[in-house]
Design an enzyme around this catalytic site. Structure first.
Site, PDB file in Angstrom:
ATOM      1  N   PRO A   1       8.457  11.009   0.670  1.00 23.39           N
ATOM      2  CA  PRO A   1       9.430  11.735   1.497  1.00 23.39           C
ATOM      3  C   PRO A   1       8.817  12.965   2.175  1.00 23.39           C
ATOM      4  O   PRO A   1       9.163  13.295   3.302  1.00 23.39           O
ATOM      5  CB  PRO A   1      10.512  12.124   0.487  1.00 23.39           C
TER       6      PRO A   1
ATOM      7  N   GLY B   1       4.007  12.182   4.880  1.00 23.28           N
ATOM      8  CA  GLY B   1       3.836  11.115   5.873  1.00 23.28           C
ATOM      9  C   GLY B   1       2.496  11.335   6.539  1.00 23.28           C
ATOM     10  O   GLY B   1       1.449  10.932   6.025  1.00 23.28           O
ATOM     11  N   SER B   2       2.518  12.066   7.685  1.00 23.54           N
ATOM     12  CA  SER B   2       1.248  12.448   8.319  1.00 23.54           C
ATOM     13  C   SER B   2       0.457  13.370   7.401  1.00 23.54           C
ATOM     14  O   SER B   2      -0.770  13.283   7.303  1.00 23.54           O
ATOM     15  CB  SER B   2       1.526  13.168   9.644  1.00 23.54           C
TER      16      SER B   2
ATOM     17  N   PHE C   1       0.880  -1.186   0.000  1.00 24.38           N
ATOM     18  CA  PHE C   1       0.000   0.000   0.000  1.00 24.38           C
ATOM     19  C   PHE C   1       0.908   1.222   0.000  1.00 24.38           C
ATOM     20  O   PHE C   1       1.689   1.409   0.952  1.00 24.38           O
ATOM     21  CB  PHE C   1      -0.861  -0.065   1.256  1.00 24.38           C
TER      22      PHE C   1
ATOM     23  N   GLU D   1       0.679   3.573   9.705  1.00 24.48           N
ATOM     24  CA  GLU D   1      -0.783   3.630   9.482  1.00 24.48           C
ATOM     25  C   GLU D   1      -1.416   4.777  10.292  1.00 24.48           C
ATOM     26  O   GLU D   1      -2.533   4.653  10.807  1.00 24.48           O
ATOM     27  CB  GLU D   1      -1.436   2.271   9.735  1.00 24.48           C
ATOM     28  N   GLY D   2      -0.667   5.868  10.394  1.00 19.51           N
ATOM     29  CA  GLY D   2      -1.118   7.052  11.131  1.00 19.51           C
ATOM     30  C   GLY D   2      -0.486   7.061  12.505  1.00 19.51           C
ATOM     31  O   GLY D   2      -0.732   6.152  13.308  1.00 19.51           O
TER      32      GLY D   2
ATOM     33  N   SER E   1       0.361   8.214  16.433  1.00 20.32           N
ATOM     34  CA  SER E   1      -0.584   8.396  17.551  1.00 20.32           C
ATOM     35  C   SER E   1      -1.166   9.811  17.520  1.00 20.32           C
ATOM     36  O   SER E   1      -2.337  10.016  17.852  1.00 20.32           O
ATOM     37  CB  SER E   1       0.133   8.148  18.882  1.00 20.32           C
TER      38      SER E   1
ATOM     39  N   TRP F   1       8.852   4.264   2.892  1.00 18.09           N
ATOM     40  CA  TRP F   1       8.396   3.468   4.037  1.00 18.09           C
ATOM     41  C   TRP F   1       7.354   2.435   3.627  1.00 18.09           C
ATOM     42  O   TRP F   1       6.378   2.240   4.339  1.00 18.09           O
ATOM     43  CB  TRP F   1       7.796   4.357   5.139  1.00 18.09           C
TER      44      TRP F   1
HETATM   45  N1  CAA Z   1     -11.752   8.111   7.356  1.00 15.07           N
HETATM   46  C1  CAA Z   1     -12.382   8.494   6.222  1.00 15.07           C
HETATM   47  N2  CAA Z   1     -12.134   9.677   5.636  1.00 15.07           N
HETATM   48  C2  CAA Z   1     -11.198  10.473   6.209  1.00 15.07           C
HETATM   49  C3  CAA Z   1     -10.507  10.117   7.375  1.00 15.07           C
HETATM   50  C4  CAA Z   1     -10.813   8.879   7.964  1.00 15.07           C
HETATM   51  N3  CAA Z   1     -10.202   8.447   9.068  1.00 15.07           N
HETATM   52  N4  CAA Z   1      -9.649  11.113   7.688  1.00 15.07           N
HETATM   53  C5  CAA Z   1      -9.783  12.056   6.755  1.00 15.07           C
HETATM   54  N5  CAA Z   1     -10.727  11.665   5.853  1.00 15.07           N
HETATM   55  C6  CAA Z   1     -11.207  12.372   4.664  1.00 15.07           C
HETATM   56  C7  CAA Z   1     -11.967  13.643   5.023  1.00 15.07           C
HETATM   57  O1  CAA Z   1     -13.322  13.359   5.319  1.00 15.07           O
HETATM   58  C8  CAA Z   1     -11.802  14.432   3.737  1.00 15.07           C
HETATM   59  O2  CAA Z   1     -12.684  13.920   2.752  1.00 15.07           O
HETATM   60  P1  CAA Z   1     -13.577  14.877   1.810  1.00 15.07           P
HETATM   61  O3  CAA Z   1     -12.671  15.907   1.243  1.00 15.07           O
HETATM   62  O4  CAA Z   1     -14.172  13.955   0.811  1.00 15.07           O
HETATM   63  O5  CAA Z   1     -14.592  15.501   2.728  1.00 15.07           O
HETATM   64  C9  CAA Z   1     -10.398  14.066   3.302  1.00 15.07           C
HETATM   65  O6  CAA Z   1     -10.087  12.826   3.915  1.00 15.07           O
HETATM   66  C10 CAA Z   1      -9.347  15.074   3.695  1.00 15.07           C
HETATM   67  O7  CAA Z   1      -9.415  15.239   5.085  1.00 15.07           O
HETATM   68  P2  CAA Z   1      -9.012  16.584   5.780  1.00 15.07           P
HETATM   69  O8  CAA Z   1      -9.613  17.751   5.054  1.00 15.07           O
HETATM   70  O9  CAA Z   1      -9.343  16.424   7.223  1.00 15.07           O
HETATM   71  O10 CAA Z   1      -7.428  16.614   5.493  1.00 15.07           O
HETATM   72  P3  CAA Z   1      -6.239  16.973   6.446  1.00 15.07           P
HETATM   73  O11 CAA Z   1      -5.038  17.116   5.585  1.00 15.07           O
HETATM   74  O12 CAA Z   1      -6.607  18.116   7.357  1.00 15.07           O
HETATM   75  O13 CAA Z   1      -6.102  15.671   7.375  1.00 15.07           O
HETATM   76  C11 CAA Z   1      -5.268  13.447   7.768  1.00 15.07           C
HETATM   77  C12 CAA Z   1      -5.940  14.413   6.811  1.00 15.07           C
HETATM   78  C13 CAA Z   1      -6.323  12.889   8.702  1.00 15.07           C
HETATM   79  C14 CAA Z   1      -4.171  14.100   8.573  1.00 15.07           C
HETATM   80  C15 CAA Z   1      -4.692  12.359   6.857  1.00 15.07           C
HETATM   81  O14 CAA Z   1      -3.725  12.948   5.992  1.00 15.07           O
HETATM   82  C16 CAA Z   1      -4.081  11.199   7.585  1.00 15.07           C
HETATM   83  O15 CAA Z   1      -4.778  10.313   8.040  1.00 15.07           O
HETATM   84  N6  CAA Z   1      -2.725  11.174   7.658  1.00 15.07           N
HETATM   85  C17 CAA Z   1      -2.015   9.997   8.119  1.00 15.07           C
HETATM   86  C18 CAA Z   1      -1.664   9.150   6.934  1.00 15.07           C
HETATM   87  C19 CAA Z   1      -1.389   7.739   7.304  1.00 15.07           C
HETATM   88  O16 CAA Z   1      -2.090   7.122   8.096  1.00 15.07           O
HETATM   89  N7  CAA Z   1      -0.377   7.170   6.660  1.00 15.07           N
HETATM   90  C20 CAA Z   1      -0.064   5.814   6.846  1.00 15.07           C
HETATM   91  C21 CAA Z   1       0.712   5.350   5.671  1.00 15.07           C
HETATM   92  S1  CAA Z   1       0.262   3.750   5.144  1.00 15.07           S
HETATM   93  C22 CAA Z   1       1.150   2.687   6.090  1.00 15.07           C
HETATM   94  O17 CAA Z   1       1.747   3.006   7.070  1.00 15.07           O
HETATM   95  C23 CAA Z   1       1.010   1.283   5.621  1.00 15.07           C
HETATM   96  C24 CAA Z   1       2.157   0.410   5.920  1.00 15.07           C
HETATM   97  O18 CAA Z   1       2.953   0.122   5.052  1.00 15.07           O
HETATM   98  C25 CAA Z   1       2.217  -0.258   7.248  1.00 15.07           C
END
Ligand code: CAA
Length: 381
Positions: free
Chosen positions: A128, A131-132, A123, A363-364, A366, A156
């Site tokens: 770079p 991330g968050s 996934f 996966e996000g 804390s 990553w």
């Molecule tokens: N569930 C569903 N939709 C979500 C959501 C959630 N948990 N969080 C945000 N969204 C949606 C919002 O509803 C919005 O959708 P619409 O535009 O359609 O209304 C859209 O996402 C954008 O959200 P925001 O306007 O709130 O955007 P933001 O930039 O202010 O915040 C964030 C977004 C929550 C910080 C997001 O960027 C995030 O979750 N960041 C962390 C990313 C992450 O988890 N990365 C992990 C990488 S994968 C990994 O680690 C896999 C691996 O290999 C182990």
């Protein structure tokens, strides 16, 4: 509310436990030291149906619920959290994402081998500089005729070197911000796809994590998931389920730490008695056990909501936030109970601490889970 597992749940839990003890445990220490990918174990997990647990049997999966997946994840991660994350990414990010948002063509071509464990998935959201701040996607996808050409770097990526199929988020229309991001299925042999450096990690060392490069990587338009501009929503919706999987991985580590502490406390003598008789140790053990149960209850609740089709993103974030914290705390406390022996490789608890830390990051982080929870509380969603 029912706190009993069904016969089926107990059977899955037991078979995951047996497989973990017999097939994973013997090589876990050596694979951690050598940072060696468990190819044969992953193959066997696929044959046993653990790589596509929630996928419908129509597409080669086991057709089980999220709780079954979580119970198996806990047992596997208890023995080796590296195997846990490989399994988790394939199940709850890749298979789930394709089953929910893929066309029939994509499901037939990609989901079936992924769910059977014949192929492995990854996934690819992080970059770079994303991330968050995941909306800040720099990977670009330009359309020409019936193909998209991807250019950029992903970072990553779990299963980066071992996967066959990659779900890649890329910007198809920069002017639209996160609503201009789309998701593609990329095969490892596609022209322009490359694997970068394999990371030398603190923990989960036998899973592979790497960067990926896309240089005019040619992807058929039919490999797009959901629809153009829905890639960020795809990533967020899929990560909600992924976070339940990581909560389960963290619980596995927390429980293993606790069980190791109890065993050692009963064996180790100080001041003429087993240290389990000392109140200082008993308090630590009580806290550890209570935290594991709390983490399980939060995670099982998120499973129940997901399986009944109700919103679960806040509960998944709570489950991951709390379980990952407990994994780190229990690993630290287990080391404390073990004293000097907890600090050396001969005992497993130092690995538990190294493995636990990542559950507070991927996966996000804390902090992101808190942000997701707070926004839900404030918006009343
Ligand atoms: N569930 C569903 N939709 C979500 C959501 C959630 N948990 N969080 C945000 N969204 C949606 C919002 O509803 C919005 O959708 P619409 O535009 O359609 O209304 C859209 O996402 C954008 O959200 P925001 O306007 O709130 O955007 P933001 O930039 O202010 O915040 C964030 C977004 C929550 C910080 C997001 O960027 C995030 O979750 N960041 C962390 C990313 C992450 O988890 N990365 C992990 C990488 S994968 C990994 O680690 C896999 C691996 O290999 C182990």
């Amino acid at each position: 509310m029912n706190f009993d597992f069904t016969e089926d749940h107990l059977m899955i839990q037991q078979s995951a436990k047996e497989f973990a003890q017999e097939a994973i445990a013997p090589s876990a220490v050596e694979r951690d030291i050598k940072a060696e990918y468990p190819a044969e174990i992953v193959k066997q997990l696929g044959e046993l149906g653990f790589m596509g647990m929630m996928v419908s049997p129509d597409y080669g999966g086991a057709g089980l619920d999220t709780l079954s997946y979580v119970l198996a994840m806990i047992e596997i991660s208890k023995v080796d959290a590296s195997v846990g994350v490989i399994m988790s990414v394939n199940n709850s990010l890749v298979c789930y994402g394709i089953e929910k948002y893929g066309t029939d063509f994509i499901k037939e071509k990609y989901l079936v081998p992924l769910a059977k464990g014949e192929k492995l998935g990854a996934f690819c959201l992080s970059e770079p500089e994303a991330g968050s701040d995941a909306t800040n996607q720099r990977t670009i996808a330009d359309k020409k005729d019936n193909f998209y050409f991807l250019n950029g770097i992903k970072n990553w990526i779990t299963n980066g070197h071992s996967a066959d199929y990659y779900l890649v988020m890329a910007t198809t229309d920069k002017s639209k911000g996160h609503k201009g991001i789309s998701t593609f299925v990329v095969e490892k042999d596609f022209e322009g796809f490359g694997r970068g450096k394999k990371e030398d990690k603190l923990g989960i060392r036998s899973s592979d994590t790497s960067s990926l490069t896309f240089e005019n990587c040619k992807v058929p338009a039919e490999n797009m998931l959901w629809e153009e501009g829905k890639g960020f929503n795809f990533a967020m919706n899929t990560l909600n389920g992924g976070r339940i999987g990581i909560a389960a991985q963290a619980i596995g580590i927390a429980e293993a730490s606790f069980e190791a502490a109890v065993k050692y406390a009963k064996e180790r003598k100080a001041f003429g008695n087993p240290i389990a008789n000392l109140q200082a140790i008993q308090f630590m053990l009580s806290d550890m056990a209570t935290k594991v149960d709390c983490a399980k209850l939060l995670t099982f609740k998120a499973c129940a909501l997901k399986d009944s089709g109700k919103p679960y993103f806040k509960e998944a974030a709570m489950a991951k936030l709390y379980s990952s914290k407990v994994a780190v705390e229990n690993a630290l406390d287990s080391i404390q109970v073990h004293g000097g022996y907890g600090y050396v490789r001969e005992y497993l608890v130092e690995r538990y601490l190294r493995d636990a830390k990542i559950t507070e990051i991927y996966e996000g982080t804390s902090e992101i889970q808190k942000l997701v929870i707070a926004r839900s509380l404030i918006d009343g969603k």
